[in-house]
Design an enzyme around this catalytic site. Structure first.
Site, PDB file in Angstrom:
ATOM      1  N   GLY A 534      31.454  51.297 -10.863  1.00  0.00           N
ATOM      2  CA  GLY A 534      32.520  51.134 -11.850  1.00  0.00           C
ATOM      3  C   GLY A 534      31.999  51.415 -13.239  1.00  0.00           C
ATOM      4  CG  ASP A 650      37.937  53.928 -19.086  1.00  0.00           C
ATOM      5  OD1 ASP A 650      38.530  55.028 -19.142  1.00  0.00           O
ATOM      6  OD2 ASP A 650      36.847  53.778 -18.530  1.00  0.00           O
TER       7      ASP A 650
END
Ligand code: NAG
Ligand code: NAG
Ligand code: NAG
Ligand code: NAG
Ligand code: NAG
Ligand code: NAG
Ligand code: NAG
Length: 841
Positions: A534, A650
């Site tokens: 991630g 994001d």
């Protein structure tokens, strides 16, 4: 009969009335004057010229030109700016005077304005053309004697421009109005400066520079990163002829069916305004747009970053000239060199300098300083560097695409660092001031950790130093030790002890997991258990003793954040509960490990479906629509309803996880808030945003807000509807990007053609249409044109009329240069310690 007579009379009166007050004429000749109530209209009825009074201008009346039929009236040129007529003066005339000039006279036949040129014969005629040029011609030869394009006011129109001719002394500059109601010449002037070649555009406040574009680099101004590929085909081009002593900036229209003009406002700002047939005027581009764009905001050797607070810093190796003024926010005095350059020292033998030499510090994404000296058409960096190195008075150099090698010799003024775009600048510094030699980029990496010292706790701070990994050598395995280290384990151990004894958090608030149990659950973070990487570190699947499956996020621990702050943040974030957010189950902080435990999502992330040829069929229309709505609700919760007001920053398909029923859940929310940009270099790049999802103001200026999330959300929506990735858009047809493609189909009313082919005809066309419509509304160039998340939810679900979107121009899908600006350590508190560590490999 009587009635008929009355009607005829009425009609006659109406005709008389309208002919008196709305009479349009084609041109002005010796026998055809322009008087009150008459207007001159261009053949295609695009521009109109006549008498007008600006709003709130009191008793003043002017002759001017405006876009015909556009409301509110948009005046682009005024004749008698300095000498207004009185509104009541019905006898004022614009006419061809006795000497063949155009002349505006008041009721007493006194001239208040004239073109004042030499006219060979008195048979002149004045016409207004469809591009907005008002021309005085010789009636017999047709030669232009005077034209409004050469005498611009506060606006330029496509086909005209600004410039000068040094030989004839002609100057074409724009001058602002005093105020919106007063067309007389105001404080600001815009023109071209060729003091240093290549030329730059300037806005001056009186005689002081107010804004500059940076030099012209063949296709764009290098100080304007927003002039990307979409501008290169159009809008502006600068033609400079050094021999002839001329420079001219031409302004062209993007698209002739869109009205456009560049206005220099009375506030000193350029506005590139556009208007299509549906929408009101909108500002496509504005300069100066941030306080950093104002000329010399941070003084000599200061650098301005619009995305940081305070915006001004001294360049590496420089300190404020006056600490007192600087700390008060008066940056104009700028900064001075901290360590004298070796080349300036009065030493005869280089040996006494320990064989050391001055070096150059590299800065990326820069708006290069003013006063460049166009040295040399050197097209490689080494030549440029050598050129600068041998001359001690050369303080900086840059190799600019389309120009060559530029050097600077005095103070570096008007330096700005953008979030992306701009140029590399190399600054001369004494050896001890250099943070890292960039002779060989791949051997030296600098990490700067900015750490705040908490006032509650002793005089100690923990410096997290990330074990930074090189680009191109990034293979990480589950067993490899990728985490950071304390620089002093002794200090950290003490620190944790104090932390543990002082912190009496209720354990029921956020379960704290034991590190060893996590090791067991994840099989020592084995490669088999790794689910993915991630934005903030790798994620592992884990199985607790009771059989519960969890996802464990192992944070890359190079953040400069202290434990207490981190824990508090986690406690807050664990309170965010929404069915479209992934649930945080607990955390574990031990030594240099920070782990977060989340509920396990069996279907992984959305990109595993929507972009996968085989699996995308599992996403039928109701599922897709549910996902779009769910993400919208989750985001609205983060923005508006939660206690923390989180801007996600994001959003992208890979951050949307799916539960067993394909319900979407946003992951990693709140982490952006925790890290505040302080995490290691790779991840900082990621946190800056993902190409394609970044709004223009974010990509260019680093300014983010809820509206930048809205932008990303709509990119995501368009991806879900079309089944096409924004970043790997197939440029088969002439469309440059997914957004351009969607816009194209939309404007041809074929929007539904773009829905994912696997949906065939199974989708609801009204829902799909709304998704596309909303999608276009929130990829608008300007954040003020975008709806908020609550608006988006409303628009997606209610059959109401939606506003028309405007054509979006900016997309950042194809930027290739994408490095992190140096020294982007964030500032956390008043007490800060900045440490630089060199890490060689
Ligand atoms: C001025 O307008 C008249 C009437 O439309 C037209 O006949 C004439 O050609 C025009 N003159 C010029 C120079 O355009
Ligand atoms: C134009 O010039 C001629 C002679 O050159 C003169 O007779 C005539 O009055 C002038 N017309 C105007 C409108 O000034
Ligand atoms: C014309 O002149 C008279 C006397 O000088 C003055 O009072 C009047 O205001 C003037 N009219 C205009 C329209 O300027
Ligand atoms: C323009 O200059 C004047 C005088 O120096 C100053 O007072 C004013 O604030 C400046 N305007 C802007 C927008 O900077
Ligand atoms: C210009 O804009 C119009 C209306 O928005 C559009 O139909 C046309 O395709 C555009 N032309 C170009 C070349 O983009
Ligand atoms: C440099 O040194 C010479 C002699 O060593 C001296 O005369 C001169 O003044 C010095 N210059 C400076 C700028 O210190
Ligand atoms: C060094 O640079 C300065 C400023 O650009 C220039 O005036 C001077 O001539 C240069 N000296 C040499 C030796 O090139």
């Amino acid at each position: 009969m009587a009635v008929k007579h009355v009607c005829t009379a009425l009609i006659t009166v109406l005709i008389l009335f309208s002919s008196k007050y709305c009479h349009a004429i084609d041109n002005i000749t010796a026998s055809q004057e322009l008087s009150q109530g008459q207007t001159l209209i261009s053949p295609g009825e695009i521009f109109e010229l006549g008498f007008f009074s600006p709003k709130n201008s009191g008793n003043h009346k002017y002759v001017g030109m405006w876009f015909k039929g556009v409301s509110p009236q948009t005046v682009v040129w005024v004749a008698n700016r300095e000498r207004p007529l009185r509104v009541a003066d019905a006898r004022a005339r614009l006419r061809i005077g006795s000497r063949g000039n155009l002349e505006l006279v008041d009721g007493n036949q006194t001239s208040v304005w004239s073109t004042n040129v030499d006219v060979p014969a008195n048979s002149s005629v004045a016409t207004l053309s469809d591009n907005g040029n008002f021309v005085l011609k010789d009636g017999t030869s047709g030669e232009a004697l005077w034209q409004s394009f050469d005498n611009p006011g506060d606006s330029v129109l496509p086909g005209s421009g600004i410039g000068f001719n040094a030989k004839t002394g002609e100057q074409y500059v724009m001058t602002s109005w005093k105020s919106e109601s007063d067309p007389s010449v105001g404080d600001f002037t815009a023109g071209i400066s060729t003091k240093f070649r290549p030329a730059q555009i300037f806005i001056w406040n009186g005689t002081t520079p107010h804004w500059r574009s940076g030099p012209w680099g063949r296709l764009k101004f290098v100080g304007m990163p927003e002039m990307d590929a979409s501008y290169q085909k159009s809008a502006f081009s600068l033609v400079e002829d050094a021999e002839q002593g001329t420079a001219y900036l031409n302004f062209k229209a993007f698209n002739s069916s869109i009205l456009s003009t560049v206005l220099l406002g009375s506030d000193g700002a350029f506005r590139y305004k556009m208007k299509d047939s549906v929408n009101d005027w909108y500002v496509n581009w504005l300069a100066p747009a941030t306080p950093c764009d104002v000329y010399g905001a941070c003084g000599p050797f200061g650098v301005c970053r619009a995305y940081e607070s305070p915006i001004c810093k001294c360049l590496q190796g420089f300190v404020p000239k006056s600490n007192e003024e600087w700390s008060k926010g008066n940056w104009k005095q700028g900064c001075v060199r901290q360590t004298e350059l070796l080349c300036e020292k009065n030493t005869s033998s280089p040996a006494s300098q320990g064989g050391k030499k001055d070096g150059f510090q590299k800065f990326v994404y820069m708006k290069i300083p003013d006063f460049h000296e166009y040295v040399y058409p050197a097209y490689d960096l080494d030549t440029c560097r050598t050129w600068c190195l041998v001359n001690c008075s050369c303080s900086a150099y840059a190799l600019v695409n389309g120009i060559g090698c530029l050097t600077w010799s005095d103070g570096l003024v008007d330096v700005q660092q953008f979030a992306v775009g701009g140029e590399d600048l190399f600054l001369r510094l004494a050896p001890k001031e250099l943070v890292g030699e960039h002779k060989n980029k791949s051997t030296t990496i600098i990490i700067i950790a900015t750490v705040s010292v908490s006032s509650v706790l002793i005089l100690s701070a923990i410096l997290w130093i990330g074990l930074h990994r090189l680009r191109g050598n990034q293979k990480r395995t589950g067993t490899e030790k990728t985490r950071g280290k304390f620089d002093s384990s002794q200090t950290s151990a003490d620190f944790i002890q104090i932390l543990q004894s002082n912190q009496q958090h209720d354990p029921t608030e956020l379960p704290i997991f034991d590190f060893n149990s996590i090791l067991v659950a994840t099989n020592n973070f084995s490669v088999e258990n790794k689910l993915g990487q991630g934005g903030f570190g790798p994620v592992y699947k884990g199985k607790l003793k009771d059989g519960t499956e969890i996802a464990v996020k192992r944070l890359s621990s190079s953040s400069g954040q202290d434990m207490e702050e981190f824990k508090n943040e986690m406690l807050l974030i664990s309170k965010l509960q929404h069915r479209n957010l992934v649930k945080l189950l607990g955390c574990c902080i031990e030594e240099d490990e920070k782990l977060l435990m989340y509920e396990f999502m069996p279907n992984k992330s959305l990109d595993n479906f929507v972009f996968d040829e085989r699996r995308k069929a599992q996403l039928d229309w109701p599922t897709r629509f549910n996902i779009i709505n769910g993400v919208a609700r989750g985001l609205a919760y983060l923005h508006r309803d939660s206690c923390l007001r989180i801007i996600y920053r994001d959003l992208k398909v890979s951050n949307i996880l799916l539960d067993e029923n394909m319900n979407p859940k946003i992951s990693d929310f709140g982490l952006a808030r925790i890290f505040q940009g302080t995490i290691d270099l790779e991840n900082t790049r990621r946190i800056v945003g993902t190409l394609g999802y970044m709004s223009p103001e974010y990509a260019l200026r680093g300014i983010f807000s809820e509206k930048s999330d809205v932008f990303s959300f709509c990119v995501l929506t368009l991806e879900i509807v079309t089944g096409r990735k924004i970043t790997s858009f197939n440029y088969d047809d002439q469309h440059q990007s997914l957004i351009a493609y969607v816009w194209h189909l939309w404007s041809e009313r074929r929007a539904l053609d773009m829905t994912d082919k696997v949906l065939e005809d199974s989708y609801s066309s009204s829902q799909a249409m709304r998704c596309i419509h909303v999608g276009l509304l929130c990829v608008q160039d300007h954040d003020t044109d975008r709806p908020t998340m609550p608006d988006v939810i409303f628009m997606l679900n209610k059959e109401t009329d939606l506003p028309q979107p405007k054509q979006p121009f900016f997309t950042f899908e194809r930027l290739t240069v994408y490095d992190l600006p140096q020294q982007s350590g964030s500032t956390c508190s008043m007490n800060e310690v900045t440490t630089s560590i060199l890490h060689g490999r």
